[in-house]
Motif scaffolding. Sequence first.
Motif, mmCIF file in Angstrom:
data_model
loop_
_atom_site.group_PDB
_atom_site.id
_atom_site.type_symbol
_atom_site.label_atom_id
_atom_site.label_comp_id
_atom_site.label_asym_id
_atom_site.label_seq_id
_atom_site.Cartn_x
_atom_site.Cartn_y
_atom_site.Cartn_z
ATOM 1 N N GLY A 132 0.221 -9.448 11.154
ATOM 2 C CA GLY A 132 1.469 -8.750 10.878
ATOM 3 C C GLY A 132 1.688 -8.497 9.395
ATOM 4 O O GLY A 132 2.185 -7.435 9.001
ATOM 5 N N ARG A 133 1.293 -9.450 8.574
ATOM 6 C CA ARG A 133 1.509 -9.303 7.137
ATOM 7 C C ARG A 133 0.520 -8.327 6.508
ATOM 8 O O ARG A 133 0.886 -7.570 5.601
ATOM 9 C CB ARG A 133 1.457 -10.681 6.473
ATOM 10 C CG ARG A 133 2.660 -11.522 6.859
ATOM 11 C CD ARG A 133 2.569 -12.974 6.447
ATOM 12 N NE ARG A 133 3.760 -13.697 6.919
ATOM 13 C CZ ARG A 133 3.956 -14.990 6.779
ATOM 14 N NH1 ARG A 133 3.035 -15.738 6.184
ATOM 15 N NH2 ARG A 133 5.058 -15.555 7.232
ATOM 16 N N VAL A 134 -0.720 -8.329 6.981
ATOM 17 C CA VAL A 134 -1.682 -7.323 6.515
ATOM 18 C C VAL A 134 -1.193 -5.929 6.909
ATOM 19 O O VAL A 134 -1.275 -4.977 6.122
ATOM 20 C CB VAL A 134 -3.087 -7.595 7.094
ATOM 21 C CG1 VAL A 134 -4.029 -6.419 6.816
ATOM 22 C CG2 VAL A 134 -3.667 -8.875 6.494
ATOM 23 N N GLU A 135 -0.664 -5.819 8.123
ATOM 24 C CA GLU A 135 -0.114 -4.531 8.578
ATOM 25 C C GLU A 135 1.011 -4.073 7.651
ATOM 26 O O GLU A 135 1.075 -2.892 7.280
ATOM 27 C CB GLU A 135 0.409 -4.654 10.005
ATOM 28 C CG GLU A 135 0.983 -3.339 10.548
ATOM 29 C CD GLU A 135 1.581 -3.490 11.938
ATOM 30 O OE1 GLU A 135 2.071 -2.477 12.475
ATOM 31 O OE2 GLU A 135 1.577 -4.608 12.485
ATOM 32 N N ARG A 136 1.873 -4.992 7.262
ATOM 33 C CA ARG A 136 2.985 -4.632 6.384
ATOM 34 C C ARG A 136 2.482 -4.146 5.022
ATOM 35 O O ARG A 136 3.001 -3.172 4.471
ATOM 36 C CB ARG A 136 3.907 -5.838 6.191
ATOM 37 C CG ARG A 136 4.678 -6.265 7.427
ATOM 38 C CD ARG A 136 5.775 -5.309 7.800
ATOM 39 N NE ARG A 136 6.774 -5.156 6.754
ATOM 40 C CZ ARG A 136 7.767 -6.023 6.513
ATOM 41 N NH1 ARG A 136 7.884 -7.120 7.258
ATOM 42 N NH2 ARG A 136 8.643 -5.795 5.553
ATOM 43 N N VAL A 137 1.492 -4.833 4.475
ATOM 44 C CA VAL A 137 0.952 -4.427 3.172
ATOM 45 C C VAL A 137 0.319 -3.043 3.249
ATOM 46 O O VAL A 137 0.532 -2.191 2.366
ATOM 47 C CB VAL A 137 -0.079 -5.462 2.667
ATOM 48 C CG1 VAL A 137 -0.793 -4.954 1.415
ATOM 49 C CG2 VAL A 137 0.597 -6.794 2.372
ATOM 50 N N LEU A 138 -0.438 -2.783 4.316
ATOM 51 C CA LEU A 138 -1.089 -1.483 4.442
ATOM 52 C C LEU A 138 -0.092 -0.377 4.758
ATOM 53 O O LEU A 138 -0.286 0.776 4.370
ATOM 54 C CB LEU A 138 -2.197 -1.554 5.509
ATOM 55 C CG LEU A 138 -3.348 -2.512 5.169
ATOM 56 C CD1 LEU A 138 -4.407 -2.486 6.261
ATOM 57 C CD2 LEU A 138 -3.971 -2.159 3.816
ATOM 58 N N ASP A 139 0.991 -0.709 5.460
ATOM 59 C CA ASP A 139 2.085 0.262 5.648
ATOM 60 C C ASP A 139 2.707 0.609 4.297
ATOM 61 O O ASP A 139 3.039 1.769 4.021
ATOM 62 C CB ASP A 139 3.159 -0.307 6.576
ATOM 63 C CG ASP A 139 2.823 -0.111 8.049
ATOM 64 O OD1 ASP A 139 1.890 0.667 8.353
ATOM 65 O OD2 ASP A 139 3.480 -0.738 8.893
ATOM 66 N N TYR A 140 2.881 -0.395 3.460
ATOM 67 C CA TYR A 140 3.432 -0.190 2.114
ATOM 68 C C TYR A 140 2.499 0.716 1.307
ATOM 69 O O TYR A 140 2.958 1.643 0.612
ATOM 70 C CB TYR A 140 3.587 -1.548 1.435
ATOM 71 C CG TYR A 140 3.996 -1.505 -0.016
ATOM 72 C CD1 TYR A 140 5.327 -1.328 -0.381
ATOM 73 C CD2 TYR A 140 3.053 -1.678 -1.026
ATOM 74 C CE1 TYR A 140 5.710 -1.315 -1.719
ATOM 75 C CE2 TYR A 140 3.422 -1.656 -2.363
ATOM 76 C CZ TYR A 140 4.750 -1.475 -2.709
ATOM 77 O OH TYR A 140 5.117 -1.457 -4.039
ATOM 78 N N ALA A 141 1.188 0.468 1.423
ATOM 79 C CA ALA A 141 0.217 1.294 0.702
ATOM 80 C C ALA A 141 0.287 2.752 1.159
ATOM 81 O O ALA A 141 0.203 3.681 0.347
ATOM 82 C CB ALA A 141 -1.193 0.739 0.917
ATOM 83 N N LYS A 142 0.458 2.965 2.448
ATOM 84 C CA LYS A 142 0.558 4.331 2.968
ATOM 85 C C LYS A 142 1.823 5.010 2.457
ATOM 86 O O LYS A 142 1.803 6.187 2.078
ATOM 87 C CB LYS A 142 0.540 4.315 4.501
ATOM 88 C CG LYS A 142 0.536 5.706 5.118
ATOM 89 C CD LYS A 142 0.408 5.623 6.635
ATOM 90 C CE LYS A 142 0.371 7.028 7.249
ATOM 91 N NZ LYS A 142 0.214 6.956 8.725
#
Length: 388
Positions: A165-175
């Motif tokens: 979930g946290r990796v997903e959040r970071v990559l959403d932020y990057a997008k």
Amino acid sequence: MSRTIHKLTDAFVKSDRLSDGRYSDGGGLYLNVKPGGSKSWVFMFNVSGKRRVAGLGPYPAVKLGAARKKAEEYRALVAAGEDPIALQRLSEEPTFAECADRFLTSMEGQWRNEKHRQQWRMTLGEAYCKRLLPMRVSAIATDDVLAVLTPVWQTKAETASRIRGRVERVLDYAKARGWRSGENPALWRGHLRNILPPRAKLTRGHHAAMGYADVPAFVIRLRSLAAMAARSLEFLILTAARSGEVLGARWSEFDLDQMVWTVPAARMKAGRPHRVPLSKRAGELLTELRVSSQSEFVFPGQRPGRPLSGMAMEMLLRRMKLVDVTVHGFRSSFRDWAGEESEFPREIAEAALAHVVGDATERAYRRGDALAKRRELMESWCQFVETL
């Protein structure tokens, strides 16, 4: 280049009498003057037949000579078939470690204690995400995420869930920042769910959770019991609320006409009011209790003027011989159901749990609390709970 360059002068650029518009220095370099008089440099060029405009900085921070030097570098890149804007973005793109740090910095204001900050940084650091840390965020693919999750997916189910979930959040932020495009490789529903095997029974930290598939049968058992603790626990399950929020609930917090429960800021973990949309069954349960209530508390205890004991629901679980289930774990049961069985967006499920979603900028644009959407979610959860 064959076209005339260096057409502008320092005196012309310094002038405060220029009308708004673009003034060419030649070779693609322009002084851009906006209404009000602010000035900046832009470089205009063509790539694959399309006009592109690259900003070179504001004037006078960037002088005429510096702008010409940067324009000369850009002309050389264009002549070599390169896109200066794309190259600039690539040079600015952070690694996963840098992106995670920026994301966490933007989010820290919502965390109320240092322990929570440390947990996020630990799970996104070398302990679990060492492979991702040096990678550019645009280069991270599904195989990279799987390499992080697979070693702990079955042995540390809760940790694995948090990492994903946290990796997903970071990559959403990057997008959102323009550093990535396409699908998030850490996305669960419709992606990793189809690759990874079912996890071992999930627990949230020290809060063992009942599998959501077992909740409907458990609720039937609850309804067969006359205890007030059974009523409070059913209400907790239907609302996905914390035990303290349920036990301290007062009738004054409820609008049964609008089917909304407003928990005041003083009783919320995040320190802000939280509106809970009530499902049909939750409303029926409250109506039944209201008929015979003689207390300001919805779930009164044995002592006059006091709510039900903080241990009442836990003791009920023990009497029901459910030693591997906790009251707080039913929030996890709800969250797992929402993520794995429903089509509701993650942010709606998180909002239903009164979790703060998004960074400060995102929250500023999303001022509402998505009550209508959360009402649909909670009604769907209620229907699932009553499937038996």
